[in-house]
Write a protein that holds these residues in place. Structure first.
Motif, short mmCIF file in Angstrom:
data_model
loop_
_atom_site.label_atom_id
_atom_site.label_comp_id
_atom_site.label_asym_id
_atom_site.label_seq_id
_atom_site.Cartn_x
_atom_site.Cartn_y
_atom_site.Cartn_z
N MET A 1 13.08 27.50 73.45
CA MET A 1 11.97 27.45 72.52
C MET A 1 11.31 26.64 72.61
N THR A 2 9.92 26.78 73.00
CA THR A 2 9.14 26.15 73.05
C THR A 2 8.88 25.40 71.86
N PRO A 3 8.44 24.10 72.25
CA PRO A 3 8.05 23.21 71.43
C PRO A 3 6.77 23.27 70.70
N PRO A 4 6.86 22.17 69.10
CA PRO A 4 5.12 23.32 68.72
C PRO A 4 4.34 21.99 69.91
N GLY A 5 3.08 22.41 70.08
CA GLY A 5 2.17 21.34 70.36
C GLY A 5 2.14 21.16 71.97
N SER A 6 3.42 21.92 72.28
CA SER A 6 3.86 21.79 74.26
C SER A 6 2.86 23.32 74.88
N PRO A 7 2.69 22.53 76.22
CA PRO A 7 1.68 23.68 77.14
C PRO A 7 2.69 25.33 76.80
N GLY A 8 1.87 26.41 76.66
CA GLY A 8 2.04 27.19 76.15
C GLY A 8 3.25 28.08 74.92
N ALA A 9 2.81 26.67 74.18
CA ALA A 9 3.63 27.56 72.88
C ALA A 9 3.03 27.56 71.81
N THR A 10 1.34 28.51 72.25
CA THR A 10 0.64 29.30 70.83
C THR A 10 0.52 30.59 71.27
N THR A 11 0.58 31.44 70.53
CA THR A 11 0.46 32.64 71.02
C THR A 11 -1.30 33.05 71.10
N VAL A 12 -1.74 34.43 71.09
CA VAL A 12 -2.87 34.15 71.58
C VAL A 12 -3.10 35.43 71.37
N LEU A 13 -4.28 35.93 69.58
CA LEU A 13 -4.33 37.54 69.27
C LEU A 13 -5.82 37.48 70.56
N VAL A 14 -6.18 39.01 70.62
CA VAL A 14 -7.18 39.74 70.42
C VAL A 14 -7.12 40.80 69.20
N ILE A 15 -9.06 40.21 68.34
CA ILE A 15 -8.57 41.38 67.33
C ILE A 15 -9.39 42.88 68.28
N ALA A 16 -10.14 43.70 68.21
CA ALA A 16 -10.91 44.72 69.15
C ALA A 16 -10.31 46.40 68.27
N LYS A 17 -10.94 46.84 68.78
CA LYS A 17 -11.42 48.71 68.71
C LYS A 17 -11.14 48.92 69.40
N GLU A 18 -10.67 49.86 70.11
CA GLU A 18 -10.68 51.11 71.28
C GLU A 18 -12.23 51.36 71.06
N PRO A 19 -12.36 51.46 72.75
CA PRO A 19 -14.08 51.47 73.04
C PRO A 19 -14.46 53.20 72.97
N VAL A 20 -14.57 53.59 71.98
CA VAL A 20 -14.80 54.97 71.78
C VAL A 20 -16.49 54.98 71.56
N PRO A 21 -17.17 55.90 72.46
CA PRO A 21 -18.46 56.47 72.14
C PRO A 21 -18.76 56.53 70.31
N GLY A 22 -19.44 55.94 70.19
CA GLY A 22 -20.45 56.61 68.59
C GLY A 22 -19.25 55.62 67.61
N ARG A 23 -18.05 54.23 68.14
CA ARG A 23 -17.36 53.81 66.91
C ARG A 23 -17.65 52.53 67.18
N VAL A 24 -17.96 52.05 68.44
CA VAL A 24 -18.02 50.47 69.01
C VAL A 24 -19.14 50.48 69.33
N LYS A 25 -19.86 49.03 68.60
CA LYS A 25 -21.29 48.50 69.88
C LYS A 25 -22.65 48.96 68.97
N THR A 26 -22.14 49.74 68.03
CA THR A 26 -23.22 51.15 67.92
C THR A 26 -24.40 50.26 67.16
N ARG A 27 -25.07 48.75 67.44
CA ARG A 27 -25.63 48.23 67.07
C ARG A 27 -26.39 47.95 68.47
N LEU A 28 -25.80 48.63 69.51
CA LEU A 28 -26.21 48.91 70.94
C LEU A 28 -27.78 50.08 71.49
N THR A 29 -26.86 50.73 70.13
CA THR A 29 -27.94 52.09 70.35
C THR A 29 -28.92 52.29 68.95
#
Length: 223
Positions: A1-29
């Motif tokens: 197991m990677t010790p906390p604080g060492s390189p590569g110890a972090t989980t990176v999450l990306v929270i996102a919506k599926e890019p479907v017309p009419g459901r994302v970035k509606t303020r661009l229209t």
């Protein structure tokens, strides 16, 4: 197991919506059509995931509302978002992790590994690692949120924060401080919400897929 604080110890999450017309970035229209806005959202997400793949992370996870598409590269896990408001969905994403975890959204395609480096690197010798990382957005929200130990975070650390309002970032950062966490502030970034935001970010990061898509969809005279 990677010790906390060492390189590569972090989980990176990306929270996102599926890019479907009419459901994302509606303020661009307008000026963009719903299909064009979805193409810009897809490009922003693709640029973000490309950056995440370049990070020295332990896990790279897309927390997705919707279904994966052609924009999903190999090497990214996919978890479905839970039901509820954005505060509930962010809180649940952190609760699925143990150890250092950093969450970003899909609205900052100008993101680079250097911008996230402070949240992923070990603390300098003789200095404690922060308990939390916070990336403020220019619109008053936040573009990044990190916790060194999400498994021990209080249940109201994120739940109940009013999302998508001008005071979102201030309230969330205050929650971190009030919980007794030492907070490291990342640089502020501009989210892509409006057409003006899209033009600004495309000019700031001209070599990305988002910028190329923006150029393709924007008449020369309107750039």
């Amino acid at each position: 197991m990677t010790p906390p604080g060492s390189p590569g110890a972090t989980t990176v999450l990306v929270i996102a919506k599926e890019p479907v017309p009419g459901r994302v970035k509606t303020r661009l229209t307008p000026p963009f059509s719903p299909t064009e806005a979805a193409l810009l959202a897809e490009a922003a997400l693709a640029d973000t995931l490309r950056t995440v793949l370049a990070l020295p992370a332990r896990r790279r996870v897309l927390v997705l509302e919707g279904r994966p598409g052609r924009w999903l590269p190999p090497g990214i896990e996919v978890l479905p978002q839970c039901a509820g408001g954005l505060d509930e969905r962010i809180a649940a994403a952190f609760e699925s992790c143990a150890g250092p975890t950093l969450l970003v959204g899909m609205d900052t395609p100008q993101l680079t590994p250097d911008l996230l480096a402070p949240a992923l690197a070990p603390a300098p010798a003789g200095h404690p690692r922060p308990d939390a990382w916070f990336g403020p957005a220019d619109d008053g929200g936040f573009w990044a949120l990190g916790l060194a130990a999400p498994e021990s975070a209080p249940p109201d650390l994120i739940r109940g924060v009013p999302m998508s309002v001008p005071g979102t970032g201030a309230v969330q950062r205050r929650r971190l401080v009030d919980a007794g966490l030492g907070v490291y502030d990342l640089p502020p970034l501009r989210d892509v919400d409006s057409a003006a935001d899209a033009a600004y970010v495309a000019a700031l990061a001209p070599d990305g897929l988002f910028a190329a898509t923006h150029r393709r969809l924007t008449p020369v005279g309107a750039r």
